[in-house]
Motif scaffolding. Structure first.
Motif, PDB file in Angstrom:
ATOM      1  N   GLY A 169       0.683  -1.359   0.079  1.00  7.12           N
ATOM      2  CA  GLY A 169      -0.024   0.013   0.060  1.00  7.12           C
ATOM      3  C   GLY A 169       0.718   1.276   0.021  1.00  7.12           C
ATOM      4  N   ASP A 170       2.297   1.015   0.072  1.00  9.98           N
ATOM      5  CA  ASP A 170       2.972   2.427  -0.013  1.00  9.98           C
ATOM      6  C   ASP A 170       2.957   2.766  -1.485  1.00  9.98           C
ATOM      7  OD1 ASP A 170       3.780   2.441   2.606  1.00  9.98           O
ATOM      8  OD2 ASP A 170       5.424   1.514   2.441  1.00  9.98           O
ATOM      9  N   ILE A 171       3.355   3.986  -1.669  1.00 10.10           N
ATOM     10  CA  ILE A 171       3.094   4.944  -2.917  1.00 10.10           C
ATOM     11  C   ILE A 171       4.568   4.831  -3.598  1.00 10.10           C
ATOM     12  CG2 ILE A 171       2.722   6.792  -4.102  1.00 10.10           C
ATOM     13  CD1 ILE A 171       0.230   5.209  -3.570  1.00 10.10           C
ATOM     14  N   VAL A 172       4.706   4.393  -4.784  1.00 10.62           N
ATOM     15  CA  VAL A 172       5.808   4.553  -5.532  1.00 10.62           C
ATOM     16  C   VAL A 172       5.145   5.449  -7.121  1.00 10.62           C
ATOM     17  CG1 VAL A 172       7.722   3.657  -7.133  1.00 10.62           C
ATOM     18  CG2 VAL A 172       6.974   2.576  -4.957  1.00 10.62           C
ATOM     19  N   GLU A 173       5.826   6.662  -7.239  1.00  7.29           N
ATOM     20  CA  GLU A 173       5.709   7.363  -8.322  1.00  7.29           C
ATOM     21  C   GLU A 173       6.728   7.520  -9.220  1.00  7.29           C
ATOM     22  OE1 GLU A 173       4.617  11.312  -6.823  1.00  7.29           O
ATOM     23  OE2 GLU A 173       3.318  10.526  -5.396  1.00  7.29           O
ATOM     24  N   VAL A 174       6.674   7.122 -10.344  1.00  6.07           N
ATOM     25  CA  VAL A 174       7.691   7.211 -11.694  1.00  6.07           C
ATOM     26  C   VAL A 174       7.271   8.388 -12.524  1.00  6.07           C
ATOM     27  CG1 VAL A 174       8.345   5.834 -13.731  1.00  6.07           C
ATOM     28  CG2 VAL A 174       7.825   4.780 -11.546  1.00  6.07           C
ATOM     29  N   LYS A 175       8.250   9.224 -12.675  1.00 12.59           N
ATOM     30  CA  LYS A 175       7.993  10.468 -13.641  1.00 12.59           C
ATOM     31  C   LYS A 175       9.369  10.612 -14.352  1.00 12.59           C
ATOM     32  CE  LYS A 175       9.999  13.810 -10.438  1.00 12.59           C
ATOM     33  NZ  LYS A 175       9.906  14.992  -9.560  1.00 12.59           N
ATOM     34  N   ASN A 176       8.924  11.246 -15.751  1.00 16.77           N
ATOM     35  CA  ASN A 176       9.942  11.350 -16.664  1.00 16.77           C
ATOM     36  C   ASN A 176      10.441  10.358 -17.433  1.00 16.77           C
ATOM     37  OD1 ASN A 176       9.871  14.441 -15.824  1.00 16.77           O
ATOM     38  ND2 ASN A 176      11.453  13.976 -14.140  1.00 16.77           N
ATOM     39  N   SER A 177       9.822   9.286 -17.561  1.00 14.03           N
ATOM     40  CA  SER A 177      10.168   8.323 -18.352  1.00 14.03           C
ATOM     41  C   SER A 177       9.769   8.331 -19.703  1.00 14.03           C
ATOM     42  CB  SER A 177       9.501   6.899 -17.463  1.00 14.03           C
ATOM     43  OG  SER A 177       9.358   5.975 -18.749  1.00 14.03           O
ATOM     44  N   THR A 178      10.326   7.555 -20.541  1.00 16.41           N
ATOM     45  CA  THR A 178       9.833   7.706 -22.032  1.00 16.41           C
ATOM     46  C   THR A 178       8.573   6.776 -22.340  1.00 16.41           C
ATOM     47  OG1 THR A 178      11.366   5.949 -22.629  1.00 16.41           O
ATOM     48  CG2 THR A 178      12.094   8.309 -22.758  1.00 16.41           C
ATOM     49  N   GLY A 179       8.280   6.119 -21.262  1.00  7.50           N
ATOM     50  CA  GLY A 179       7.208   5.159 -21.358  1.00  7.50           C
ATOM     51  C   GLY A 179       5.831   5.955 -21.427  1.00  7.50           C
ATOM     52  N   SER A 180       4.620   5.037 -21.617  1.00  5.07           N
ATOM     53  CA  SER A 180       3.194   5.518 -21.352  1.00  5.07           C
ATOM     54  C   SER A 180       3.121   5.613 -19.977  1.00  5.07           C
ATOM     55  CB  SER A 180       2.589   4.483 -21.996  1.00  5.07           C
ATOM     56  OG  SER A 180       2.500   3.393 -21.417  1.00  5.07           O
ATOM     57  N   THR A 181       1.578   6.089 -19.585  1.00  8.52           N
ATOM     58  CA  THR A 181       1.009   6.025 -18.387  1.00  8.52           C
ATOM     59  C   THR A 181       0.766   4.805 -18.000  1.00  8.52           C
ATOM     60  OG1 THR A 181       0.430   8.434 -18.709  1.00  8.52           O
ATOM     61  CG2 THR A 181      -0.566   7.326 -16.853  1.00  8.52           C
ATOM     62  N   PHE A 182       0.824   4.379 -16.577  1.00 10.68           N
ATOM     63  CA  PHE A 182       0.504   3.184 -16.210  1.00 10.68           C
ATOM     64  C   PHE A 182      -1.051   3.171 -15.872  1.00 10.68           C
ATOM     65  CE2 PHE A 182       0.295   0.913 -11.676  1.00 10.68           C
ATOM     66  CZ  PHE A 182       0.271  -0.438 -12.474  1.00 10.68           C
ATOM     67  N   ASP A 183      -1.291   1.929 -16.482  1.00  7.17           N
ATOM     68  CA  ASP A 183      -2.830   1.622 -16.549  1.00  7.17           C
ATOM     69  C   ASP A 183      -3.562   1.567 -15.284  1.00  7.17           C
ATOM     70  OD1 ASP A 183      -5.269   0.959 -17.369  1.00  7.17           O
ATOM     71  OD2 ASP A 183      -4.758  -0.952 -18.494  1.00  7.17           O
ATOM     72  N   GLY A 184      -4.671   2.355 -15.018  1.00  9.73           N
ATOM     73  CA  GLY A 184      -5.353   2.194 -13.829  1.00  9.73           C
ATOM     74  C   GLY A 184      -6.021   1.074 -13.738  1.00  9.73           C
ATOM     75  N   HIS A 185      -6.334   0.099 -14.610  1.00 12.10           N
ATOM     76  CA  HIS A 185      -6.919  -1.097 -14.393  1.00 12.10           C
ATOM     77  C   HIS A 185      -5.977  -2.257 -14.431  1.00 12.10           C
ATOM     78  CE1 HIS A 185      -9.860   1.677 -16.405  1.00 12.10           C
ATOM     79  NE2 HIS A 185     -10.638   0.959 -15.882  1.00 12.10           N
ATOM     80  N   ASP A 186      -4.714  -2.095 -14.074  1.00 14.98           N
ATOM     81  CA  ASP A 186      -3.719  -3.029 -14.093  1.00 14.98           C
ATOM     82  C   ASP A 186      -3.857  -3.934 -13.031  1.00 14.98           C
ATOM     83  OD1 ASP A 186      -0.860  -3.815 -12.756  1.00 14.98           O
ATOM     84  OD2 ASP A 186      -0.614  -3.611 -14.836  1.00 14.98           O
TER      85      ASP A 186
END
Length: 396
Positions: free
Chosen positions: A360-377
């Motif tokens: 339940g801890d939070i990990v935020e990824v920013k400034n990647s060349t990838g897409s946005t993480f799917d909220g339904h994953d």
């Protein structure tokens, strides 16, 4: 004559009460007297009738009795012995009301069982033999977090069913969520089998949460009944939040707003399908040792996939993104991206994450060349905007 109602195949009416009145009439004997005037003696008044009336939500001979409601029996006078016994000889425990006139079972009955209810009041008795409903299909639901756990500020309440749910509204109405202090939140279905509940903002540390889902005995759609109830209490722990900055190739970890650790990382290779998605992740399972196989996420070994043993793996998605030890890429950590999408760190740093971060801890990824993480994953709930989440999707 027995009167009872039935709706549908398995829905026996739950509020039908049987009423049985039993009366004992005392025969009176008239005594003759002769007065001095030769008059006739008056007849003695008839003795007052006494009666005991029973009421129950089951009657003798009932079939398809719904199991969701607790069995009750009451009497106009105080009850004596009361027993409710199933076809295996097991007695169902119950409690008496303060006035001693009503008995209520402490537990729900089993599907497809036969029972006998016996009750006594004064010298009268009530006896009802009946059978309970037998659903053609049942579904089980896994509840997360687990009872007694301490979780992170981003933890969603999750129900995962082993059968697709067709009556989403029915399911949601059966779930009670209590928080201290009070927190408003909303349900959202991320799939036909997975229901989530979360607040608008991250939880505050120290919040107490109690979840009760009364699924057993209830029709959850198309005749699929709940197999069991679910219940859990958990606590929100310290606010642990990690920020992975792909531009700087670092992961900075905050505890209750203060930086407690910074470490170099190597993320998913730039510009292709392996690039680590940007967005907000919830920490999921953690493994001291884990065999990572890309084929479990749809990438064959022949197509550039992998099969690798790793240490201190912290799950960030259902699609294979982890923070884990990668001693083979220490040379690249802090400098360039070399992974298949995971956040690579050293053995020591991976162990620190494993020891200090929790579900339940939070990990935020920013400034990647990838897409946005799917909220339904599965662990990406916070990537679905509140404006969408709060409206719900129970009608779909």
């Amino acid at each position: 004559m027995r009167l009872f109602c039935r709706t549908g195949t398995l829905h026996h009416a739950r509020r039908v009460f049987a009423s049985v009145a039993v009366a004992a009439t005392v025969l009176s004997t008239a005594a003759c007297t002769i007065d001095n005037n030769g008059g006739h003696g008056d007849d003695q008044p008839a003795a007052e009738k006494s009666s005991v009336e029973f009421q129950s939500n089951v009657k003798d001979g009932d079939t398809d009795v719904a199991v969701a409601d607790l069995i009750t029996v009451s009497s106009s006078e105080k009850l004596g012995d009361v027993s409710l016994t199933n076809d295996a000889g097991k007695q169902v425990k119950g409690t008496l009301s303060e006035d001693g006139k009503k008995w209520t079972a402490k537990e729900k009955l089993g599907y497809g069982r036969s029972y006998e209810l016996k009750a006594k009041s004064e010298d009268k008795s009530y006896d009802a033999s009946f059978t309970t409903q037998s659903p053609a299909s049942q579904t089980s639901a896994a509840l997360s977090p687990l009872y007694g756990s301490t979780v992170g500020i981003g933890q969603s309440i999750s129900f995962h069913f082993d059968t697709p749910i067709t009556d989403r509204k029915a399911v949601q109405k059966l779930i009670d969520i209590e928080t201290t202090p009070k927190v408003e939140g909303a349900f959202y279905w991320i799939s036909s089998t997975s229901l989530r509940w979360r607040p608008e903002e991250y939880w505050k540390p120290g919040t107490k949460v109690h979840v009760k889902a009364n699924f057993y005995g209830e029709d959850l759609g198309d005749g699929v009944y709940g197999q069991e109830d679910r219940e859990a209490s958990f606590t929100i722990g310290d606010a642990m939040r990690a920020v992975v900055d792909d531009a700087a190739k670092t992961m900075t970890i905050y505890k209750n707003g203060k930086v407690v650790q910074t470490m170099p990382v190597s993320n998913g290779r730039d510009g292709g399908r392996w690039a680590t998605p940007n967005g907000i992740y919830q920490v999921g399972d953690q493994y001291e040792k884990l065999l990572m196989d890309s084929e479990t996420f749809g990438y064959s070994h022949e197509d550039g996939g992998y099969r690798t043993d790793v240490k201190y793996a912290t799950q960030l998605s259902y699609s294979g993104v982890y923070i884990h030890a990668a001693p083979w890429s220490v040379w690249a950590q802090g400098k360039q991206n070399t992974s298949h999408g995971c956040v690579n760190v050293s053995d020591a740093n991976a162990k620190w994450v494993y020891d200090n971060m929790k579900r339940g801890d939070i990990v935020e990824v920013k400034n990647s060349t990838g897409s946005t993480f799917d909220g339904h994953d599965g662990l990406g709930d916070w990537n679905i905007p509140w404006s969408t989440w709060s409206k719900g999707n129970a009608d779909k």
